[in-house]
Design an enzyme around this catalytic site. Sequence first.
Site, PDB file in Angstrom:
ATOM      1  N   THR A   1     -31.015 -74.512 -27.360  1.00 39.58           N
ATOM      2  CA  THR A   1     -29.993 -74.298 -28.387  1.00 39.58           C
ATOM      3  C   THR A   1     -28.615 -73.963 -27.809  1.00 39.58           C
ATOM      4  O   THR A   1     -27.680 -73.721 -28.565  1.00 39.58           O
ATOM      5  CB  THR A   1     -30.400 -73.127 -29.309  1.00 39.58           C
ATOM      6  OG1 THR A   1     -30.577 -71.966 -28.488  1.00 39.58           O
ATOM      7  CG2 THR A   1     -31.677 -73.433 -30.056  1.00 39.58           C
ATOM      8  N   LYS A   2     -28.481 -73.932 -26.497  1.00 39.20           N
ATOM      9  CA  LYS A   2     -27.208 -73.497 -25.904  1.00 39.20           C
ATOM     10  C   LYS A   2     -26.163 -74.625 -25.943  1.00 39.20           C
ATOM     11  O   LYS A   2     -26.466 -75.745 -26.314  1.00 39.20           O
ATOM     12  CB  LYS A   2     -27.443 -72.985 -24.478  1.00 39.20           C
ATOM     13  CG  LYS A   2     -28.453 -71.816 -24.419  1.00 39.20           C
ATOM     14  CD  LYS A   2     -27.877 -70.496 -24.940  1.00 39.20           C
ATOM     15  CE  LYS A   2     -28.907 -69.471 -25.322  1.00 39.20           C
ATOM     16  NZ  LYS A   2     -29.495 -68.699 -24.258  1.00 39.20           N
ATOM     17  N   ASN A   3     -24.942 -74.321 -25.512  1.00 42.28           N
ATOM     18  CA  ASN A   3     -23.842 -75.291 -25.642  1.00 42.28           C
ATOM     19  C   ASN A   3     -24.081 -76.569 -24.841  1.00 42.28           C
ATOM     20  O   ASN A   3     -23.621 -77.640 -25.232  1.00 42.28           O
ATOM     21  CB  ASN A   3     -22.511 -74.663 -25.198  1.00 42.28           C
ATOM     22  CG  ASN A   3     -22.008 -73.606 -26.172  1.00 42.28           C
ATOM     23  OD1 ASN A   3     -22.743 -73.175 -27.051  1.00 42.28           O
ATOM     24  ND2 ASN A   3     -20.765 -73.195 -26.017  1.00 42.28           N
TER      25      ASN A   3
END
Length: 383
Positions: A193-195
């Site tokens: 879910t990170k950038n």
Amino acid sequence: MTAAMTATTTTAVPFAVPSFTGAAREAALRVLDSGWITTGAECGAFEAELAAYLGQPYVVAVASCTQAIELSLRALRPAPGAPVLTPSLTFCGAVAAIVHAGCRPVLVDVDEDTLVPSPATVAAAVRRAGKPAAMVVCPLGGYPADHAALADAAGLPVGRIVVDAAHGPGGAVGRADDPSRAPYATCLSFYATKNLPIGEGGAIATHDGDLAAWLRSARLHGMTRDAWRRYLPGGSWRYDVAELGFKANLTDLQAAIGRAQLAALPGWQRRRAELAARYDAALAPLVRLPRRDPGHAWHLYQVRVRERDAVIAGLSEVGIGTSVHFIPVHRLTGFAALFGPDERAALPVTDRVGAQLLSLPLYPDLTPDAVDVVTGRLAELLA
Ligand SMILES: *Cc1c(COP(=O)(O)O)cnc(C)c1O
């Protein structure tokens, strides 16, 4: 399908949707067909491209941001049980990493406006616990925390600061600094879910060549030469282990996906900022928003609501997903035992804010219409 189910599926706004480009799919297949799956040339290329993107001299890829934090702290050679400052309002794994590095976490309260520690809360923690050996600074949600100002307040040189940039890269978060302000290590996460999603993975960016060299060996059992270099033409089967290491390498399969994803990151970051501005315009009159400063990485869009459980249920009823970042670690059973009653009582802002924070959907594939659905429903619930 019932009418209710149809309504839910048409308005559903999941909390998180990872973006994967077509080039990432092709890159994964290229590596699977190449005959070399684990750490090798793709990993080296990903490190070089990420270093160029961040403007940092060295990047070493590892298995996770949690491992990145632990290895960075170990590289500082702290005495056993040495105090390391950290916010309690952070991901539990970041505090477990301090413990696994053989150190003692010392919790720092946060500032009500920024949601990260301030020079005043850092100084208060030092008065309570004594001089720290190091500090982990977390730009929560992507807020560009000033690690150099916090280092000053802790009485530490910037060379003893580890930045947990799991909520970057983006904006100023993870970017190279003026070398006189550079932290010892900046730790990144490529969790789903990170950038910059790969699925799993992490990296350390640094200005310190000795740290980079130690990490390259420590991430793979402490071996002086990894398998990739041993099997290169002219390579030798020989290696030594001068100091026992860890199993914390990133595979070429992950690195190849990361390289393709990195090309899309600037566009994704622009999109995150546009969506955040759209949320701001609708929500500023309705809820208390954390402070915005230039250089925000926009990993999370967080608001503060009083009746949090009711709001979560009301959003969930119409198919809107939310999350909470984070349960302060001193409120988690396994961590609470690490801290005395005085330390747990020294976090009034963390306790107050931690009970109200709510993260709304924010990711590149989120549409402006979906933002309007979320803000519209939130307005109804708060009316
Ligand atoms: C996700 C996260 C981590 C851990 O990242 P991993 O790559 O999953 O180990 C650390 N700190 C913060 C603030 C995070 O959100």
